[in-house]
Every structure is written in C-alpha cells, then in structure tokens.
Write a protein that holds these residues in place. Structure first.
Motif, PDB file in Angstrom:
ATOM      1  N   ARG A  28       0.829  -1.219   0.000  1.00 20.04           N
ATOM      2  CA  ARG A  28       0.000   0.000   0.000  1.00 20.04           C
ATOM      3  C   ARG A  28       0.866   1.273   0.000  1.00 20.04           C
ATOM      4  O   ARG A  28       0.529   2.255   0.668  1.00 20.04           O
ATOM      5  N   ALA A  30       1.336   3.500  -2.286  1.00 18.16           N
ATOM      6  CA  ALA A  30       0.726   4.692  -2.879  1.00 18.16           C
ATOM      7  C   ALA A  30      -0.518   5.003  -2.063  1.00 18.16           C
ATOM      8  O   ALA A  30      -1.480   4.267  -2.121  1.00 18.16           O
ATOM      9  N   GLY A  31      -0.477   6.067  -1.290  1.00 19.48           N
ATOM     10  CA  GLY A  31      -1.683   6.315  -0.499  1.00 19.48           C
ATOM     11  C   GLY A  31      -1.537   7.367   0.572  1.00 19.48           C
ATOM     12  O   GLY A  31      -0.655   8.222   0.506  1.00 19.48           O
ATOM     13  N   ARG A  32      -2.394   7.237   1.571  1.00 16.63           N
ATOM     14  CA  ARG A  32      -2.685   8.357   2.465  1.00 16.63           C
ATOM     15  C   ARG A  32      -1.573   8.800   3.395  1.00 16.63           C
ATOM     16  O   ARG A  32      -1.681   9.864   3.988  1.00 16.63           O
ATOM     17  N   TYR A  37       0.007  12.605  -1.942  1.00 13.37           N
ATOM     18  CA  TYR A  37      -1.235  11.891  -2.240  1.00 13.37           C
ATOM     19  C   TYR A  37      -2.427  12.645  -1.650  1.00 13.37           C
ATOM     20  O   TYR A  37      -3.428  12.894  -2.322  1.00 13.37           O
ATOM     21  N   PHE A  75      -1.923   2.078  -8.667  1.00 16.97           N
ATOM     22  CA  PHE A  75      -2.930   2.704  -7.826  1.00 16.97           C
ATOM     23  C   PHE A  75      -4.310   2.326  -8.365  1.00 16.97           C
ATOM     24  O   PHE A  75      -4.707   2.729  -9.464  1.00 16.97           O
TER      25      PHE A  75
END
Ligand code: 1CP
Length: 349
Positions: A28, A30-32, A37, A75
């Motif tokens: 995970r 690519a993310g918060r 992002y 993503f």
C-alpha cells in the motif's frame, strides 16, 4: 548475472535467481501516508482517481519519486473491477456496497469480467506507468482474491469477523461456490490482462482468507484458487504473488497452488512459513507495519531481524507484512528502504 537479461531485480528475486541486493517495496505504498497523495486527493475523489489513467499513473509513481523502491504497485483497488460485473461500490473511504449480495439469485447474477471492455482505464494506467517508470523498477498489477471479494460482496463492507459472509457460505453453499467461481475466473483474466498491458508481476490479495478453518478453506476456496492460478500461469510468464493474510494455518494446504511468491504477514516467521510450504519458493515480507513507529534504531534492527529470518530462502522480497498505516512518517520509509539495500548489497540475506 547475464548482461542480456532485462528482467528487474524484483522479478529475479521472485524467481529465486541471484540478485545484487534484496528488492524492497511497501505494501500500500501509494496512499494516504504521503502528503503529495493527500494533496492530490483534495482535488479529486478516490473513484475518479482510479478511473482516470493519467491520475492513477501519477499516484502510482509518487512513492517511486520519493524512495528507491524496487517495485511500484498500480494505484487502484481490489473493488475497482466489480462495478461492470453488476455490483456497485462506494468508497467511504473503505468499500461500501449499497446493495450487498445476499440471495442465491443475486450471487448467480454477478457476471464475469471482460477486462479489455470493462476496465480499459486500468490497462491504460498500466501502459502509462510502464512508459514512465525507470526500467530497473518492476510494476505490480493486482486483484482481490475470490474469497476476500466474496466477503465484501456479501457483507456489504468491511467487518471485524465477516459473519454475514461466512454464514452465507454455509446457508447457500452452492450459490456461494458459483459466486466464488465467477470471482476466481474474473480475477484470473484480470491479472492476465494487466500482465498483457505491461505489469511485470501480478499479485492476488487475500486479506480475509485467514478467517477460514482448514476444512472450509479446502471445500470452498482451494479449488477456485487452483483454477485461478492455473489460468494466470497459462496466460502470462510473469511472476505471480499470493498474499494469504493471516493464512499461516492454511499454508500446508496451499502448497500445490501454481504461483511463484507467497507474501507472508508478520505473525509468522518467514522460515516457518517456508517449512509449511515445503520450501523452494520465494517469500515476500514481513515487517510489522507498527515497527515504522519505533525509533530509527529499533526500526532498522527489526528490518535486520527479517533479513536474518529470510536467510536460506529460495528468494526474498522485502516488504511489510500488511499495508502501511496512514499515520506513518514517510521519513521512516526512506530509512527502511535505504537500509535494506545497504545491508544486502554485498549479497542478499
Ligand atoms: O481515501 C482514500 O484515499 C482511499 C484509501 C484507499 C487507497 C489508497 C483505498 C480504499 N484503497 C486504496 C488503494 C489500494 N487498495 C491499493 C493501491 C496501491 C497502493 O495504495 O499502494 C491496493 C493494493 C489496495 C488493496 C486493497 N483494498 C485491499 C487488499 C490489501 C489489504 O490491505 O488487505 C483491501 C482489503 C482493500 C479494500 C479497501 N479499499 C480502501 C480501504 C480503506 C480498504 C480497506 C477496507 C476495510 O477495512 O475492510
């Protein structure tokens, strides 16, 4: 290494070939937890981001610009291909189904995915990422495993124990099997299509399979997975990764699945997972994502413990044992990635 071999370090490790360093990526990634992002997500909602190839490609590449990862992961989401199969999904931020699948009729009405026609934007995003990604880095395509998707479809969203889904399996075993088969065939075709579009490896996420006992796993899930992996193997040469989250007790039943890499969660040491699988396969994992919240020295010591545990495996891809937490400091990720490279550069392990 053969100088004419153009495959990436990641693919070589997946195949158990010699590597110049242990490849690393973060589940995970690519993310918060990335400010870039969060910034982009203020301007576009999640579904639009996953369905717009240029935006999906940009988010995929964000961690690659910041860190020396050996692989990127597209993503997208495991629920993304479900809409064209007749199941609508909202994200709040986790998946929520306005109309869960709760009857045999609906279970049988879910239709098989035709990736090129149903999710062209995913394949387009893969082509866009592959054209921009540095050639030494691999691109991982992925899908949800049939049982994990079944859990969300029947439950209608995330859950502590997925009791609605697990009871449907017993109340409607035939309709459940039909739905699992549809999901298995669809996701196998989806992975093959992603490889065809340029993914260098494909991964099946089975986040909830660990909730099944060995008997129900063997009865409901194993035959579907066996067929799905056979279809993927027939459709592409690229390495295939399977992540049976919290599936330690099921590993000995999974030995005959035709795939290259088992991703292991942090509750089971790698060498024990290897013994249960009978050896001979590369493993991925398995740092506890919580280690990223410790002081740097403790984080690096925990990474060294994973590397020591991986000694003697047929191949090792360093990663977390599950997804990175959104409160993680990206600086810790940079430290971890650089450390794994430095420690293993003389030779892995
Ligand atoms: O608000 C937001 O920005 C949405 C948060 C988010 C993100 C960034 C969701 C909703 N999905 C994703 C992307 C995603 N999901 C990726 C892309 C690659 C990457 O981020 O690096 C991948 C591989 C997934 C896979 C996924 N989605 C899984 C399997 C892996 C795992 O963590 O077990 C699962 C179970 C999901 C469902 C899902 N989607 C989103 C959330 C918050 C969840 C979890 C819901 C739950 O608690 O059950």
């Amino acid at each position: 290494m053969n100088a004419s071999d153009t495959s990436t370090v990641f693919e070589r490790a997946a195949r158990g070939l010699p590597v110049p360093h242990t490849p690393v990526w973060i589940m995970r990634q690519a993310g918060r937890y990335l400010p870039e992002y969060r910034k982009l997500r203020r301007t576009v909602d999640f579904v639009t981001a996953t369905r717009t190839p240029e935006i999906a490609a940009r988010i995929t590449l964000q961690p690659m610009q910041r860190f020396e990862m050996d692989a990127s992961i597209l993503f997208s989401d495991i629920m993304t291909p479900l809409d064209p199969m007749g199941v609508s999904v909202d994200f709040k931020p986790g998946p929520v189904l306005p109309e869960p699948v709760r009857t045999p009729e609906r279970a049988r009405a879910v239709r098989e995915l035709v990736p090129e026609a149903d999710v062209p934007f995913v394949l387009e995003a893969i082509r866009a990422v592959r054209s921009e990604l540095r050639p030494e880095a691999a691109l991982i395509g992925f899908a949800g495993a049939p049982f994990t998707l079944f859990c969300y479809l029947v439950e209608g969203g995330g859950s502590k124990d997925f009791m609605t889904a697990r009871s449907f399996l017993r109340r409607e075993p035939e309709a459940s099997q039909a739905l699992l088969r549809t999901l298995g065939r669809s996701m196998a075709r989806y992975l093959v299509a992603q490889a065809g579009a340029g993914a260098d490896a494909v991964m099946l996420f089975d986040s909830w399979v660990g909730m099944l006992g060995p008997e129900s796993y063997r009865r409901f899930v194993h035959p579907v997975l066996k067929e799905a992996f056979a279809t993927v193997r027939a459709g592409t040469d690229c390495p295939v990764i399977y992540f049976p989250n919290r599936g330690g007790a099921l590993l000995s039943s999974m030995r005959d699945l035709d795939m290259d890499v088992f991703a292991v969660d942090w509750t089971l040491p790698l060498h024990r997972a290897d013994a249960r699988l009978g050896g001979g396969r590369a493993l991925q994992g398995n740092l506890d994502p919580a280690e990223l919240f410790g002081p740097p020295e403790a984080l690096l010591a925990a990474a060294d413990a994973v590397l020591a545990d991986a000694e003697g495996l047929a191949g090792h891809i360093f990663s977390l044992g599950h997804g990175i937490d959104r409160r993680t400091d990206p600086g810790q990720v940079a430290r971890l990635v650089d450390h794994v490279h430095e420690r293993t550069r003389a030779g892995p392990g």
